[in-house]
Design a protein around this motif. Structure first.
Motif, short mmCIF file in Angstrom:
data_model
loop_
_atom_site.label_atom_id
_atom_site.label_comp_id
_atom_site.label_asym_id
_atom_site.label_seq_id
_atom_site.Cartn_x
_atom_site.Cartn_y
_atom_site.Cartn_z
N GLU A 169 -20.45 6.52 1.79
CA GLU A 169 -21.13 5.50 2.61
C GLU A 169 -22.43 5.06 1.95
O GLU A 169 -22.79 3.87 1.96
CB GLU A 169 -21.42 6.06 4.01
N GLY B 78 -12.06 10.33 -7.58
CA GLY B 78 -10.93 11.20 -7.22
C GLY B 78 -10.57 12.21 -8.30
O GLY B 78 -9.59 12.96 -8.16
N TYR C 89 -8.57 3.45 -0.78
CA TYR C 89 -8.31 4.83 -0.33
C TYR C 89 -7.86 4.81 1.12
O TYR C 89 -8.66 4.97 2.05
CB TYR C 89 -9.58 5.68 -0.47
N LYS C 90 -6.58 4.61 1.35
CA LYS C 90 -6.07 4.47 2.71
C LYS C 90 -6.14 5.78 3.50
O LYS C 90 -6.11 5.78 4.72
CB LYS C 90 -4.62 3.97 2.67
N ASP C 91 -6.23 6.91 2.77
CA ASP C 91 -6.26 8.19 3.46
C ASP C 91 -7.67 8.65 3.80
O ASP C 91 -7.87 9.73 4.34
CB ASP C 91 -5.57 9.27 2.61
N TYR C 92 -8.67 7.83 3.46
CA TYR C 92 -10.05 8.20 3.78
C TYR C 92 -10.78 6.99 4.35
O TYR C 92 -10.84 5.94 3.73
CB TYR C 92 -10.79 8.70 2.54
N ALA C 93 -11.32 7.15 5.55
CA ALA C 93 -12.06 6.06 6.19
C ALA C 93 -13.54 6.43 6.23
O ALA C 93 -13.93 7.38 6.92
CB ALA C 93 -11.54 5.82 7.60
N PRO C 94 -14.37 5.74 5.47
CA PRO C 94 -15.81 6.05 5.50
C PRO C 94 -16.41 5.74 6.87
O PRO C 94 -15.90 4.90 7.61
CB PRO C 94 -16.39 5.12 4.43
N HIS D 280 -12.85 -0.60 0.00
CA HIS D 280 -12.67 0.85 -0.10
C HIS D 280 -11.53 1.32 0.80
O HIS D 280 -10.75 2.21 0.42
CB HIS D 280 -13.97 1.57 0.27
N ARG D 281 -11.41 0.72 2.00
CA ARG D 281 -10.31 1.09 2.90
C ARG D 281 -8.96 0.78 2.24
O ARG D 281 -7.99 1.52 2.40
CB ARG D 281 -10.43 0.33 4.22
#
Length: 906
Positions: free
Chosen positions: A806, A834, A727-732, A723-724
């Protein structure tokens, strides 16, 4: 099993026997016919036909093959110190035998009482016995002469050490006449250097640090070989000669022990006295010791303290003692003593004698705290205080004081004058001794090779953005203006050396850190938020791009832990003391920022060496007792950097766990550190390491691992990384996913117990409980949806969009990507998460809808329809939203204003 030999006369030397010890035993056998030589544990030697067969060639026996209860005569060679005779401890357990001693070492307090002794200050003990053999006309074979010569050559450095006497030359000449083989001796004491020797010498040279004490350069270096090197003493001597050094201490860490090898060419530095303080021995110019209960950082600090005391014997205790002293009377209770020590952050206080007389005593905080825990607080302090403690006067020599604290391990030494307690000398005072201004390199003095200063300026210029370097230079210039030394410290410096990206700068200031922070904030156009209790401040400002930035500023400080697991109390100190409070050597680093020394690396505890050896090493033995959260941090760093926790550090961890130290931590501190573990990219590996020690289960049984949980955690790790990347702009928040995995299958009561232990606030506890319930509902809906066939994108969106990512990653890990529900969640995260509508909440507000959750619900309904292809244009989406809102309005209500929105009047 063969019957053990029961000798009446035995000959032996010291443990870690060198050639002089073994050779003098062989020589003694010529003077005591029929005696049995008991070989002590020996240093490992390079392979050679002669050295490999010494024990067989000269009929030496292991202590375990003999019954020593019948010994009537004990002959000791090359030692008389009881601690160095542990291999024959049983001889001293029964009736004391007659003892004869042959030795060339100076007297020590550990010497056994001998019935006959021949002590000569010659280069080798073997020389003493050789000349006795010559005097008595005893015969020697060529092998015996070679063995004796080997002992003399090694201990005199082939007759080059300043300790060599004319008697050693005479003994050597006699042995040469009896067939001594010089070729064999040359091969064993010199010869070609092996690859291991070259690597070891390279490590000694690279890691050497020179401490100038009262003008005398003292070199300290460390090595950590996998096994004890052959001829270590010879290699230390070679290191000394190659580098042209005057005084050398080498710390060789192996198997939970530190082998200390010392050499000195200066009469001012008696290394025999230093090593004796650590249970070893030797001469003023060559000595050694084996240290079992200290970390390398502790031993290095103790060395420097003792060296300062030895080199400056005229310095008195009065200069360094803490005065006035905090004391209590003998009539006080344990509870009162514990309260006083907690109030002042003390580890011990002197107990003054009362009217009934008696000597001064000492009560430690740990003792008082335990007594109070057992409801003994009303008992008199005299019931539990230490008695017969060592005391000093203000005029006492510094060496005596340091020796009491470092060798006898007395935490605090009362200083008496005319029967009154005028001060105390503490361990902190000893550390402060090392920071005395007179020990530092004078400002402006030329940096000679001896000082071995290392600059990382080029590394900073290559690895840091120009803006970061400009900020650091600005901080250094401000320090110059305020007369303060300023340093970048901790993880920033560690990652700089490791080549890892880290722009999170922490500053430490020798001076008023809050004042510095306020002035720096003013220069940066920001604000300082002080934390006066800890003498720290947070500087908040905006960089050239307008992005918010923060900078931590601390006063160089030493921390005292009032009780295990507590937050620290703080007092002013120097940068070296500030670094000594850090958790591990790799974090005990600083880079000076003042203009004249910008980029100078401060590494007082061997961080670079440990980085090179990829080792996590603790700074002092009580580190995990005082702050058990460091156990979790040790594992995080081990897995993050692919290092290994050092043998001694792991032993200290296990000791702290056996004492139940993590149980003393508050839930808040535990969760903070566990959360940091969960946020590591190798979190499952961290948890496995901790689980091997039983730490997670000691917090709560739900945290205990089993094969099913381990597999689930590994899958969670893979999905979080996926997932990281996606989506590099969102860190769960990884901790939520891992905690869900650890609680899988647990009942509500069990989970609530765990959350209570971790001191979750009520709102956070309720949120986590609702999340678990929500995920059960989502799982049920997906299962029901699948019964009706392949779900549409819109249907998946309606079910999955309300759940946080999460939770979805946890469900996906639980089902697996081969399961249809797991694939549904994967499809949602890849293709639907998204997606957006062409309308917004503003459109619904324009229709007359009031703000509330119904707007979000409506947008999800419209998006589901869009994903299913039922609405495409913005107008169609607005009409569907209008219909849905009207259908959900309570009691029907007034029709919403759709037409005005469509006409664009709002």
């Amino acid at each position: 099993m063969p019957e053990r030999l029961r000798p009446e006369c035995v000959i032996t030397g010291h443990v870690n026997a060198d050639y002089d010890a073994l050779a003098s035993m062989v020589a003694a056998c010529k003077l005591y016919p029929g005696a049995v030589p008991i070989v002590p544990p020996m240093m490992e030697r390079r392979a050679h036909p002669f050295s490999d067969n010494i024990t067989d060639m000269f009929n030496m026996r292991r202590a375990g093959t003999c019954d020593l209860s019948a010994v009537r005569l004990l002959v000791l060679t090359d030692t008389r110190q009881l601690p160095r005779l542990e291999h024959i401890a049983s001889v001293f357990a029964g009736t004391r035998p007659e003892i004869h001693v042959y030795d060339h070492h100076p007297d020590s307090e550990h010497d056994v009482r001998a019935d006959f002794s021949m002590i000569r200050p010659w280069g080798a003990t073997t020389s003493i016995l050789t000349l006795l053999i010559k005097e008595r006309g005893a015969e020697l074979s060529p092998d015996e002469a070679t063995m004796l010569g080997l002992g003399i050559f090694e201990d005199t450095g082939s007759f080059t050490f300043t300790s060599t006497t004319e008697h050693d030359f005479t003994a050597g000449a006699f042995l040469r006449g009896r067939g001594m083989d010089l070729r064999t001796i040359a091969e064993l004491t010199g010869g070609d250097m092996t690859r291991e020797h070259i690597q070891m010498l390279g490590t000694m040279i690279a890691d050497a640090a020179v401490h100038t004490i009262r003008g005398i350069p003292v070199t300290v270096t460390e090595i950590a070989p996998e096994k004890f090197p052959d001829d270590l003493g010879s290699q230390v001597q070679k290191f000394m000669e190659i580098e042209g050094l005057k005084v050398v201490f080498v710390l060789a860490s192996m198997g939970g022990r530190i082998y200390l090898i010392a050499r000195s060419r200066l009469p001012e530095v008696n290394v025999g006295m230093i090593c004796a303080s650590f249970g070893g021995g030797g001469h003023a110019f060559a000595a050694s010791a084996v240290v079992k209960d200290r970390t390398p950082a502790e031993l290095r600090a103790a060395l420097l303290a003792l060296l300062t005391a030895v080199i400056t014997p005229q310095t008195s205790v009065g200069r360094y003692m803490t005065s006035p002293a905090v004391t209590i009377s003998s009539g006080a209770s344990i509870g009162q003593a514990e309260e006083i020590m907690s109030r002042y952050g003390l580890k011990a206080v002197p107990v003054l004698p009362g009217d009934e007389g008696g000597g001064i005593g000492l009560i430690e905080q740990q003792t008082a705290s335990r007594a109070c825990a057992h409801k003994l607080g009303d008992q008199r302090v005299t019931e539990y205080m230490q008695r017969n403690i060592a005391v000093l006067t203000p005029d006492s020599g510094l060496y005596d004081a340091v020796n009491i604290i470092l060798k006898q391990r007395q935490r605090l030494v009362p200083v008496l004058q005319d029967g009154e307690t005028v001060g105390v000398l503490t361990r902190t005072d000893v550390i402060r001794l090392l920071m005395d201004d007179s020990l530092r390199i004078p400002e402006g003095a030329p940096l000679t090779r001896e000082h071995r200063e290392i600059t990382v300026l080029r590394m900073m210029e290559e690895r840091l953005p120009e803006e970061s370097i400009a900020l650091l230079r600005r901080a250094g210039r401000l320090g110059d203006e305020l007369g303060m030394s300023v340093f970048a410290v901790g993880g920033f410096v560690r990652d700089l050396l490791l080549g890892n990206a880290n722009l999170d700068v922490d500053l430490s200031v020798e001076g008023d850190g809050i004042d510095f922070a306020e002035k720096l904030a003013a220069q940066l156009g920001g604000k300082a938020r002080p934390h006066r209790e800890f003498r720290t401040a947070l500087v908040c400002y905006r960089d050239a791009r307008g992005a918010a930035q923060r900078l931590d500023v601390a006063t160089a400080r030493l921390e005292y832990y009032e009780y295990p697991g507590a937050l620290p109390t703080v007092e002013l100190s120097s940068i070296k003391m500030d670094l000594y409070r850090r958790d591990f050597t790799i974090n005990a680093l600083a880079v000076q920022l003042n203009a004249a020394r910008f980029g100078t690396l401060i590494d007082p505890f061997g961080a670079r060496r440990d980085m090179k050896e990829r080792t996590i090493a603790v700074l002092h033995s009580l580190s995990f007792i005082e702050d058990p959260t460091r156990i979790l941090r040790a594992v995080r760093f081990e897995k993050r950097f692919n290092f290994r926790i050092g043998t001694q550090t792991e032993r200290l961890i296990k000791n702290a766990l056996s004492l139940g130290m993590p149980g003393k931590l508050s839930g808040t501190r535990l969760f903070h550190e566990l959360r940091n573990v969960f946020e590591e990219k190798a979190a499952p590996a961290c948890l496995r390491r901790l689980d091997n020690w039983g730490l997670p289960a000691s917090i709560h049984p739900l945290l205990r691992l089993n094969p099913q949980k381990e597999l689930l955690l590994d899958t969670v790790e893979e999905l979080l990384n996926w997932h990281r990347h996606l989506y590099k702009d969102y860190a769960p928040a990884a901790w939520r996913t891992y905690l869900l995995a650890l609680c899988r299958g647990a009942g509500r009561g069990e989970v609530e117990e765990l959350l209570n232990r971790l001191a979750f606030p009520e709102k956070q506890k309720a949120d986590f409980t609702r999340l678990r319930a929500q995920l059960r509902c989502v799982s049920g809906k997906l299962t029901a949806l699948r019964r009706d066939g392949e779900p549409t994108p819109g249907a998946l969106y309606r079910i999955l969009s309300p759940a946080p990512v999460e939770g979805l990653l946890y469900l996906m890990a639980g089902y697996g990507q081969k399961n249809s529900i797991g694939r549904d969640i994967s499809f949602y995260l890849n293709n639907l998460a998204g997606a957006k509508t062409d309308i917004s909440g503003r459109d619904m507000l324009a229709m007359g809808e009031k703000p509330g959750p119904l707007i979000g619900e409506t947008l999800r309904h419209v998006l589901a329809a869009k994903l299913d292809g039922r609405v495409a244009s913005r107008e169609d989406q607005l009409r569907l939203a209008w219909e849905y809102l009207n259908s959900r309005r309570e009691g029907g209500g007034t029709a919403l204003n759709l037409e005005e929105v469509l006409r664009g009047r709002t």
